[in-house]
Scaffold this motif. Structure first.
Motif, mmCIF file in Angstrom:
data_model
loop_
_atom_site.group_PDB
_atom_site.id
_atom_site.type_symbol
_atom_site.label_atom_id
_atom_site.label_comp_id
_atom_site.label_asym_id
_atom_site.label_seq_id
_atom_site.Cartn_x
_atom_site.Cartn_y
_atom_site.Cartn_z
ATOM 1 N N TYR A 7 0.867 -1.177 0.000
ATOM 2 C CA TYR A 7 0.000 0.000 0.000
ATOM 3 C C TYR A 7 0.898 1.219 0.000
ATOM 4 O O TYR A 7 1.865 1.280 0.750
ATOM 5 N N LEU A 42 -7.877 -7.145 11.569
ATOM 6 C CA LEU A 42 -6.795 -6.312 12.104
ATOM 7 C C LEU A 42 -7.042 -6.156 13.599
ATOM 8 O O LEU A 42 -7.935 -5.417 14.017
ATOM 9 N N LYS A 71 -8.617 1.809 7.251
ATOM 10 C CA LYS A 71 -8.836 0.417 7.619
ATOM 11 C C LYS A 71 -9.339 -0.389 6.412
ATOM 12 O O LYS A 71 -8.876 -1.509 6.159
ATOM 13 N N LEU A 74 -6.464 -1.072 4.102
ATOM 14 C CA LEU A 74 -5.594 -2.138 4.616
ATOM 15 C C LEU A 74 -6.251 -3.509 4.420
ATOM 16 O O LEU A 74 -5.595 -4.499 4.090
ATOM 17 N N VAL A 88 0.465 -6.642 9.651
ATOM 18 C CA VAL A 88 0.591 -5.505 8.737
ATOM 19 C C VAL A 88 1.625 -4.571 9.337
ATOM 20 O O VAL A 88 1.561 -4.258 10.535
ATOM 21 N N ILE A 90 2.980 -0.777 9.022
ATOM 22 C CA ILE A 90 2.588 0.530 8.483
ATOM 23 C C ILE A 90 3.712 1.515 8.768
ATOM 24 O O ILE A 90 4.232 1.568 9.883
ATOM 25 N N ALA A 114 2.340 0.539 3.558
ATOM 26 C CA ALA A 114 2.027 -0.646 4.360
ATOM 27 C C ALA A 114 2.318 -1.893 3.551
ATOM 28 O O ALA A 114 2.220 -1.885 2.324
ATOM 29 N N THR A 116 2.157 -6.494 4.106
ATOM 30 C CA THR A 116 1.714 -7.573 4.992
ATOM 31 C C THR A 116 2.732 -8.714 4.974
ATOM 32 O O THR A 116 3.507 -8.839 4.032
#
Ligand SMILES: *Cc1c(COP(=O)(O)O)cnc(C)c1O
Length: 282
Positions: A7, A42, A71, A74, A88, A90, A114, A116
């Motif tokens: 992201y 999350l 959110k 994500l 995750v 960030i 971001a 994962t």
């Protein structure tokens, strides 16, 4: 290793390249968060987002993020990466600008990133650990989850070279926290940890443990303790997002206890209950 999609500033993409003049890269001018992912959820997102906002405010980064939108983005990242268990990462920086220590003028867009990692942390939670002591050589704003991690990197390396799991930091004999964890001791039934001052990062897990202790009627002292008190504690454990509550059985090769203590186990059970609740909610 990270999953394929990342992201960046509102877009989910496969392009993970960062410019050389990114201020996070050049100055460590930014902050980060690590959130656990469980069953595609999350965990404790609200608490992590609140801390992200606090960290940004402390270093005057205008993040411009809306909690629900962020959110959702994500979640999109998690879906694209088929990441349902893991974490995750960030990172939020002051952005990409010609190199100058002072803030860019006029201030412009920050950098929000971001990625994962699909990984099962379940077998790591509550695993007994060992630790070494290390000088806390970090700066005086440890309450900010800053990208400047050299002090923690050097401490953790000291632990790694000793074959230990974590370094417990102290400033002239006063224990602050772990290199990336919060440290608790139990003595005569009392749970004790460093107060949430500028000298520690107040962990989301730390707050959850204090809440569980209150619910279970375990008396708590948010008061600094010495390395001598650490060694003479009945129980020692550390907390962090992907590690939960891990008992420390030995420090610098000295045995603290041969197995996880009873207070530690009550807190671990309480944590399981909180997690189940969190998983059912969203
Ligand atoms: C992130 C971090 C922790 C643990 O915080 P959690 O929110 O529980 O993951 C503790 N100490 C330091 C220095 C940290 O960076």
């Amino acid at each position: 290793m990270r999953d394929k999609f990342i992201y960046r500033n509102g877009v989910v993409t496969e392009d993970g390249k960062v410019d050389l003049e990114e201020r996070g890269f050049q100055f460590g001018d930014g902050i980060y968060e690590v959130i656990e992912v469980r069953e595609g959820k999350l965990l404790f997102f609200a608490q992590h987002f609140a801390r992200l906002k606090r960290s940004c405010a402390a270093i005057q980064i205008e993040h411009g993020l809306q909690e629900e939108t962020f959110k959702a983005q994500l979640k999109e990242l998690l879906t694209k990466n088929s990441c349902d268990d893991g974490m995750v990462y960030i990172q939020l920086t002051r952005g990409t600008y010609p190199r100058d220590h002072a803030f860019p003028q006029p201030s412009g867009a920050p950098g929000v990133y971001a990625y994962t990692v699909q990984k099962d942390f379940a077998n790591m939670w509550s695993l007994p650990a060992t630790a070494v002591l290390a000088d806390d050589i970090r700066w005086l704003r440890c309450d900010i989850k800053s990208l400047n991690l050299l002090g923690s990197v050097l401490a953790k390396q000291k632990a790694a070279e000793a074959g230990a799991d974590e370094a417990i930091l102290h400033r002239e004999g006063i224990v602050t926290e772990g290199s990336s964890t919060n440290v608790f001791i139990v003595k005569n039934g009392y749970l004790q940890t460093h107060p949430a001052s500028h000298l520690i990062l107040s962990g989301v897990t730390r707050s959850l443990v204090l809440k569980i202790a209150a619910d279970e009627g375990i008396p708590v002292l948010e008061k600094a303790f010495t390395t001598e008190e650490l060694f003479s504690a009945d129980e020692v454990f550390f907390t962090a997002t992907t590690q939960r509550i891990r008992p420390i059985l030995s420090i610098d090769g000295t045995t603290i206890s041969t197995e996880p203590g009873p207070v530690t186990e009550v807190l671990q059970k309480g944590m399981q209950t909180l997690l189940q609740k969190e998983l059912q909610e969203r």
